[in-house]
Each structure stands twice: as structure tokens, then as C-alpha cells.
Enzyme design. Structure first.
Site, PDB file in Angstrom:
ATOM      1  N   ASP A  14     -18.911  19.493  -6.150  1.00 27.33           N
ATOM      2  CA  ASP A  14     -17.874  19.874  -5.181  1.00 27.33           C
ATOM      3  C   ASP A  14     -17.283  21.253  -5.454  1.00 27.33           C
ATOM      4  O   ASP A  14     -16.126  21.521  -5.131  1.00 27.33           O
ATOM      5  CB  ASP A  14     -16.748  18.820  -5.146  1.00 27.33           C
ATOM      6  CG  ASP A  14     -17.287  17.436  -4.820  1.00 27.33           C
ATOM      7  OD1 ASP A  14     -18.269  17.360  -4.070  1.00 27.33           O
ATOM      8  OD2 ASP A  14     -16.728  16.450  -5.327  1.00 27.33           O
ATOM      9  N   LYS A  17     -20.576  24.471  -2.823  1.00 21.13           N
ATOM     10  CA  LYS A  17     -21.967  24.911  -2.618  1.00 21.13           C
ATOM     11  C   LYS A  17     -22.295  25.060  -1.128  1.00 21.13           C
ATOM     12  O   LYS A  17     -22.965  26.005  -0.729  1.00 21.13           O
ATOM     13  CB  LYS A  17     -22.928  23.914  -3.278  1.00 21.13           C
ATOM     14  CG  LYS A  17     -22.733  23.821  -4.800  1.00 21.13           C
ATOM     15  CD  LYS A  17     -23.579  22.727  -5.413  1.00 21.13           C
ATOM     16  CE  LYS A  17     -23.132  21.333  -5.041  1.00 21.13           C
ATOM     17  NZ  LYS A  17     -21.844  20.911  -5.619  1.00 21.13           N
ATOM     18  N   GLY A  41     -22.049  15.819  -0.776  1.00 21.09           N
ATOM     19  CA  GLY A  41     -21.299  16.070   0.449  1.00 21.09           C
ATOM     20  C   GLY A  41     -20.944  17.541   0.450  1.00 21.09           C
ATOM     21  O   GLY A  41     -20.116  17.968  -0.332  1.00 21.09           O
ATOM     22  N   GLN A 223     -24.638  18.184  -6.565  1.00 16.64           N
ATOM     23  CA  GLN A 223     -23.874  17.801  -7.761  1.00 16.64           C
ATOM     24  C   GLN A 223     -23.562  19.058  -8.594  1.00 16.64           C
ATOM     25  O   GLN A 223     -23.498  20.142  -8.047  1.00 16.64           O
ATOM     26  CB  GLN A 223     -24.608  16.745  -8.592  1.00 16.64           C
ATOM     27  CG  GLN A 223     -24.694  15.363  -7.939  1.00 16.64           C
ATOM     28  CD  GLN A 223     -25.741  15.258  -6.854  1.00 16.64           C
ATOM     29  OE1 GLN A 223     -26.908  15.512  -7.079  1.00 16.64           O
ATOM     30  NE2 GLN A 223     -25.354  14.867  -5.670  1.00 16.64           N
TER      31      GLN A 223
HETATM   32  P1  GDP Z   1     -19.858  21.115  -2.395  1.00 12.37           P
HETATM   33  O1  GDP Z   1     -20.210  19.675  -2.583  1.00 12.37           O
HETATM   34  O2  GDP Z   1     -20.102  21.922  -3.605  1.00 12.37           O
HETATM   35  O3  GDP Z   1     -20.494  21.719  -1.180  1.00 12.37           O
HETATM   36  O4  GDP Z   1     -18.288  21.140  -2.156  1.00 12.37           O
HETATM   37  P2  GDP Z   1     -17.446  20.161  -1.177  1.00 12.37           P
HETATM   38  O5  GDP Z   1     -17.725  20.556   0.214  1.00 12.37           O
HETATM   39  O6  GDP Z   1     -17.653  18.745  -1.546  1.00 12.37           O
HETATM   40  O7  GDP Z   1     -15.963  20.484  -1.626  1.00 12.37           O
HETATM   41  C1  GDP Z   1     -15.429  21.764  -1.541  1.00 12.37           C
HETATM   42  C2  GDP Z   1     -14.209  21.709  -0.612  1.00 12.37           C
HETATM   43  O8  GDP Z   1     -13.448  22.876  -0.768  1.00 12.37           O
HETATM   44  C3  GDP Z   1     -14.561  21.643   0.849  1.00 12.37           C
HETATM   45  O9  GDP Z   1     -13.604  20.891   1.540  1.00 12.37           O
HETATM   46  C4  GDP Z   1     -14.516  23.098   1.276  1.00 12.37           C
HETATM   47  O10 GDP Z   1     -14.239  23.260   2.633  1.00 12.37           O
HETATM   48  C5  GDP Z   1     -13.375  23.604   0.448  1.00 12.37           C
HETATM   49  N1  GDP Z   1     -13.455  25.024   0.056  1.00 12.37           N
HETATM   50  C6  GDP Z   1     -14.570  25.762  -0.243  1.00 12.37           C
HETATM   51  N2  GDP Z   1     -14.212  26.989  -0.663  1.00 12.37           N
HETATM   52  C7  GDP Z   1     -12.865  27.035  -0.644  1.00 12.37           C
HETATM   53  C8  GDP Z   1     -11.903  28.020  -1.002  1.00 12.37           C
HETATM   54  O11 GDP Z   1     -12.238  29.111  -1.457  1.00 12.37           O
HETATM   55  N3  GDP Z   1     -10.596  27.681  -0.867  1.00 12.37           N
HETATM   56  C9  GDP Z   1     -10.186  26.473  -0.388  1.00 12.37           C
HETATM   57  N4  GDP Z   1      -8.895  26.232  -0.292  1.00 12.37           N
HETATM   58  N5  GDP Z   1     -11.070  25.511  -0.049  1.00 12.37           N
HETATM   59  C10 GDP Z   1     -12.378  25.792  -0.172  1.00 12.37           C
HETATM   60  P1  IMO Z   2     -21.916  17.384  -4.402  1.00 13.25           P
HETATM   61  O1  IMO Z   2     -23.326  17.821  -4.111  1.00 13.25           O
HETATM   62  C1  IMO Z   2     -19.188  15.259  -7.058  1.00 13.25           C
HETATM   63  C2  IMO Z   2     -20.769  11.770  -9.158  1.00 13.25           C
HETATM   64  C3  IMO Z   2     -20.207  10.424  -8.761  1.00 13.25           C
HETATM   65  C4  IMO Z   2     -20.346   9.678 -10.070  1.00 13.25           C
HETATM   66  C5  IMO Z   2     -21.652  10.219 -10.630  1.00 13.25           C
HETATM   67  C6  IMO Z   2     -22.874   9.355 -10.338  1.00 13.25           C
HETATM   68  O2  IMO Z   2     -21.115  17.141  -3.183  1.00 13.25           O
HETATM   69  O3  IMO Z   2     -21.269  18.301  -5.368  1.00 13.25           O
HETATM   70  P2  IMO Z   2     -24.321   8.851  -8.195  1.00 13.25           P
HETATM   71  O4  IMO Z   2     -23.936   8.351  -6.825  1.00 13.25           O
HETATM   72  O5  IMO Z   2     -25.013  10.161  -8.184  1.00 13.25           O
HETATM   73  O6  IMO Z   2     -25.082   7.828  -8.981  1.00 13.25           O
HETATM   74  O7  IMO Z   2     -22.928   9.044  -8.970  1.00 13.25           O
HETATM   75  O8  IMO Z   2     -21.843  11.495 -10.033  1.00 13.25           O
HETATM   76  N1  IMO Z   2     -21.309  12.559  -8.035  1.00 13.25           N
HETATM   77  C7  IMO Z   2     -20.707  13.627  -7.497  1.00 13.25           C
HETATM   78  N2  IMO Z   2     -19.503  14.167  -7.756  1.00 13.25           N
HETATM   79  N3  IMO Z   2     -19.996  15.836  -6.144  1.00 13.25           N
HETATM   80  C8  IMO Z   2     -21.215  15.319  -5.874  1.00 13.25           C
HETATM   81  O9  IMO Z   2     -22.105  15.925  -5.061  1.00 13.25           O
HETATM   82  C9  IMO Z   2     -21.597  14.141  -6.540  1.00 13.25           C
HETATM   83  N4  IMO Z   2     -22.708  13.355  -6.507  1.00 13.25           N
HETATM   84  C10 IMO Z   2     -22.516  12.407  -7.439  1.00 13.25           C
HETATM   85  O10 IMO Z   2     -18.873  10.529  -8.355  1.00 13.25           O
HETATM   86  O11 IMO Z   2     -19.316  10.057 -10.948  1.00 13.25           O
HETATM   87 MG    MG Z   3     -19.348  17.767  -2.384  1.00 11.73          MG
END
Ligand code: GDP
Ligand code: IMO
Ligand code: MG
Length: 421
Positions: A14, A17, A41, A223
Site C-alpha cells: 500500500d 504503487k 488493491g 504487496q
Molecule cells: P498500492 O497498493 O501500493 O497501490 O497502494 P494503495 O492504493 O493500496 O494505498 C495507497 C493509498 O494512498 C491510496 O488510497 C492512494 O490513493 C493514496 N495515495 C497515493 N499517493 C498519495 C499521496 O501522495 N498522498 C495522499 N494523501 N494519498 C496518496
Molecule cells: P498491495 O499490492 C498490504 C498482507 C495481508 C496479510 C499478509 C498475507 O495493495 O500493496 P495474503 O492475503 O497475501 O495471504 O496476506 O499480507 N497483504 C497486503 N498488505 N497491501 C497488499 O497489497 C497486501 N497483500 C497482502 O494483510 O498481512
Molecule cells: Mg494496496
């Protein structure tokens, strides 16, 4: 020779990416996912709209892009079909832009049930998995029992499906767990029909041909490095190699053909699910990060645990991935802190170390360096020169510690809220 560039997360996932891939795609013709599955996600925001992608590469919104789901990915046809339907409803021509490696493995309904049953049986020691069936599917892959995308077109597909399902049902007998396979199974076979409409490819041949043709290719990690099956905080990890090495096995690319490695990190740390987190905060500062940064899971909605930036862990991830450029996300979330802390070492049983240790348990006490907060809204800033001096000190300290330049800074979720240095 053109090489495959890589974007990956350096923390526990998270990091942002999805946003970064979306920002970088104008420079790339091909975007490929190489591991993970719908546990991911990836959020994208542009033009007042928001999307979350789970299986489909984050290049899908850009015209003319080629998006590949690589052999290292595990696919749940139900979730993929839902993603496709959502994108098509907003006018994205998914089917012309998406290809799937035949060697990618399928997540069966019983894989999801096994994931849930295993987690339930662990009680307090559970991993906190996303319950998408990731672990059991990769177990069947390495156990040499899995079903692959290329098997779908085989006349024996249903028979093989049933054989694996029966095996899973026997395994489920060891758990005291109630389940219903049939409900999800119907949707699953409907998802298989949607999957059949996509272009199946010999991923490794296609990717290497693209490299030879000089196409610019970006591999999109899922991840984060600290969730890597080998080098993460085991057993609280996911079941794939999230590190750069995963690009080689997850797409079929030789190590010599890896180019730039963009390592993404948040200006602080988050983690969702169980497991060690040395700089975790349980106070008002952590609460503030969660609320300002909207730190709730994109896949599961769970509140994310929050804490200070951890340089020990960051340096470890930089080393393990060979990161060539850093990308710092969500610095805007720290706008209103008087003091910022950064862990520069760990005290393990009284001994100080800057090496990420074998076990990152509660015995670890982080050694912090304090920074003065910038106490200013930085969301509107678009040039590095315009950042407050305290902000630049924070960035330059990270560069000095890691030995890698911070090339991109993100100050908000939108595509436009990005500074490229
Ligand atoms: P990913 O899994 O690495 O693609 O990250 P996620 O989408 O799960 O989580 C990142 C969250 O932070 C999302 O809700 C993005 O919209 C938000 N986000 C990304 N870059 C920024 C930033 O620079 N500032 C803020 N406030 N939110 C951001
Ligand atoms: P993105 O791509 C954050 C975490 C789960 C759990 C562990 C194992 O959005 O960054 P799994 O379902 O893979 O067997 O879960 O890994 N986890 C993540 N945490 N971002 C993710 O993906 C994750 N995918 C798995 O919360 O701790
Ligand atoms: Mg994510």
C-alpha cells in the site's frame, strides 16, 4: 539493449504503487504484473474519478498500452471478471489491452475456503490474510497440483478441477469450519467464461520479444518487500516473491534484462494484518496518520496500522531490490506534525544494530532521530525548490542514509499531485 524497469513497494504494501504506475505509464508501452493476485488493491485517482485494481495492471487506463498478467500472478476469475466489468462500464476497452500468461495459476473456490479455514484455526496467531486464497494457491503451485490459465481450454479441465476440489475437501475435513462451495463455484465458472475471452499468451516469449523490439516495459509489483515469502517478516508475509527477483521468475525475464528499479515508500510506515512492525504507534500520532492518510485497506477495508518511517527496514529493502531510484509517497500526511521521528537503528536485547534482523519481534526498540516538522500544506507544491527547508532536510536525510536519490515525490492521491525531480 532495452530492459524491463520495475516499480515495487519497499514496505508492507500500500505504498502507492497504483498511483506511481499510472503516473509513469506515458513512458511505457507495456505494463506487467509479475506476482501476487487479488490480495493487492492498487488505487488510482484522476479526473475526479477513483479506481481500485486487484489483478489488472495499473496501465489499463492509458490509450494504446499493453497490459500483461504474468505467469507469477494467481488469478481468481470471479474477481477478474468483476474488475473487467467495472472498467468496461466506464468505457475502458479492457479486452483489447489485456493479455494473460497461460502459466498463471488459478485460485479455486476451495483455495479461498482453505485460506479462511486455516486462518480461523490459528486464532490469535493468524497471519491476517486478505482471505483471497493466495497462500493455498501458491502451495498448490509449488506442490505441483495447481491449475493454470492454459488448462482452461483443455477438454479435461473440469475433471482436473474436480480432482483438485475433492483433494481440498478432504483437507478441509481437518478443520472445524463450515463452508459452502457451490455458491461461489457457479460464479467461478462464469468467471472462467469471461477469462476465455481474453488473449492467452506464452508470456515469457512475448515479453522477451517486446524487449528485443525495443518496447518500453514496466513491471508492477504487488504487496511490499517486507511481505516477501523469503525475506519478509516470516511467517507474517504473503506467499510470493515480492522483491525484484520475482520479476525474473514471474515474467520470464533474465536478471541481465532488468533495468531501473523504482522503490516506492511512504514518508511513514503502515501495515495491515498481523506481524512485527518495530516503529508502530499506538498513540494520537498514529491515529492522526490513519485519519489524514485515510489508511484503510483498499481490498479489505481494514484499518492500517501506522508508525514512523523505518530506515533500517528501508535500507534492507533497497539492498534486496537493487533500488536505483526512490519514490516518496504521502508526505502531505505529515503536514501537521511538530516533530517527526525516523528509526535509524534497532536495539535488540540491548545491542544496537542497523541490520534488519532475523526476527523483528517485540524485543526490538527503535532508535529514533528527530526532525522538525514542516507544519505547512505541501499539497499544492509542484517544484522541489518550493518545498519548505524542513521537508528538504527530511528527504535529503533519506537519500544520504540509503545512498539512492528520491526522484519522485507524491503530495496527494491525484495523478497531478506529483513532483518529478
Ligand atoms: P498500492 O497498493 O501500493 O497501490 O497502494 P494503495 O492504493 O493500496 O494505498 C495507497 C493509498 O494512498 C491510496 O488510497 C492512494 O490513493 C493514496 N495515495 C497515493 N499517493 C498519495 C499521496 O501522495 N498522498 C495522499 N494523501 N494519498 C496518496
Ligand atoms: P498491495 O499490492 C498490504 C498482507 C495481508 C496479510 C499478509 C498475507 O495493495 O500493496 P495474503 O492475503 O497475501 O495471504 O496476506 O499480507 N497483504 C497486503 N498488505 N497491501 C497488499 O497489497 C497486501 N497483500 C497482502 O494483510 O498481512
Ligand atoms: Mg494496496
Amino acid at each position: 539493449m532495452k530492459k524491463v524497469d520495475v516499480v515495487l513497494g519497499l514496505q508492507w504494501g500500500d505504498e502507492g504503487k497504483g498511483k506511481v504506475v499510472d503516473v509513469l505509464t506515458p513512458n511505457y508501452q507495456v505494463i506487467a504484473r509479475f506476482q501476487g493476485g487479488p490480495n493487492a488493491g492498487h488505487s488510482l485517482h484522476f479526473g475526479g474519478q477513483s479506481f481500485v485494481l486487484h489483478t489488472i495492471p495499473s496501465g489499463i487506463f492509458r490509450d494504446g498500452s499493453i497490459n500483461i498478467i504474468g505467469n507469477g500472478v494467481v488469478i481468481d476469475p470471479v474477481i477478474l471478471a468483476q474488475e473487467i466489468a467495472k472498467l468496461e462500464a466506464t468505457g475502458v476497452d479492457v479486452k483489447s489491452k489485456l493479455m494473460v500468461a497461460k502459466k498463471a495459476h488459478l485460485i479455486l473456490p476451495t483455495h479461498r475456503i482453505l485460506d479462511a479455514a486455516s486462518e480461523a484455526s490459528k486464532g490469535k496467531t493468524k497471519i491476517g490474510s486478505t482471505l483471497k486464497g493466495i497462500g493455498p494457491t501458491y502451495m498448490d503451485k509449488t506442490g505441483r497440483n495447481g491449475l493454470r490459465v492454459g488448462d482452461i481450454i483443455s477438454p479435461a479441465f473440469e475433471e482436473r478441477y474436480n480432482r483438485l476440489k475433492e483433494k481440498h475437501i478432504k483437507m478441509l475435513g481437518q478443520y472445524d469450519y463450515q463452508y459452502d462451495v457451490e455458491a461461489y463455484e457457479k460464479e467461478w465458472f462464469a468467471g472462467i467464461e469471461v477469462l476465455k475471452q481474453l488473449r492467452f499468451i506464452e508470456g515469457e516469449h512475448v515479453v522477451n520479444r517486446y524487449i528485443d523490439e525495443g518496447k518500453a516495459i514496466l513491471a508492477e509489483g504487488a504487496q511490499g518487500s517486507l511481505l516477501d515469502i523469503d525475506f519478509g517478516t516470516y511467517p507474517f508475509v504473503t506467499s510470493s516473491n515480492t522483491l525484484c527477483a520475482g520479476v525474473c521468475t514471474g515474467l520470464g525475464v533474465a536478471p541481465s534484462r532488468i533495468g531501473n528499479v523504482y522503490g516506492i515508500f511512504k514518508a511513514y510506515c503502515t501495515r495491515v494484518g498481523s506481524g512485527p512492525f518495530p516503529t508502530e504507534l499506538f498513540d494520537a500520532d498514529g491515529e492522526k496518520m490513519r485519519e489524514v492518510g485515510r489508511e484503510y485497506g483498499s481490498t479489505t477495508g481494514r484499518p492500517r496500522r501506522c508508525g514512523w518511517l523505518d530506515i533500517v527496514a528501508l535500507k534492507y529493502s533497497v539492498m534486496m531490490n537493487g533500488v536505483s531510484e526512490l519514490i516518496m509517497m504521502k508526505a502531505d500526511v505529515l503536514n501537521d506534525f511538530d516533530t517527526l521521528k525516523v528509526a535509524v537503528a534497532y536495539k535488540v536485547n540491548g545491542t544496537e544494530t542497523t541490520e534488519f534482523p532475523y526476527e523483528t519481534n517485540e524485543e526490538i526498540v527503535p532508535v529514533y532521530k528527530e526532525f522538525k516538522g514542516w507544519k505547512q500544506n505541501i499539497n499544492e507544491i509542484r517544484k522541489y525548490e518550493d518545498f519548505p527547508v524542513e521537508f528538504k532536510q527530511y528527504v535529503e536525510f533519506i537519500e544520504k542514509e540509503t545512498g539512492v536519490p528520491v526522484k519522485i515525490i507524491s503530495v496527494g492521491p491525484d495523478r497531478e499531485e506529483t513532483i518529478v525531480r
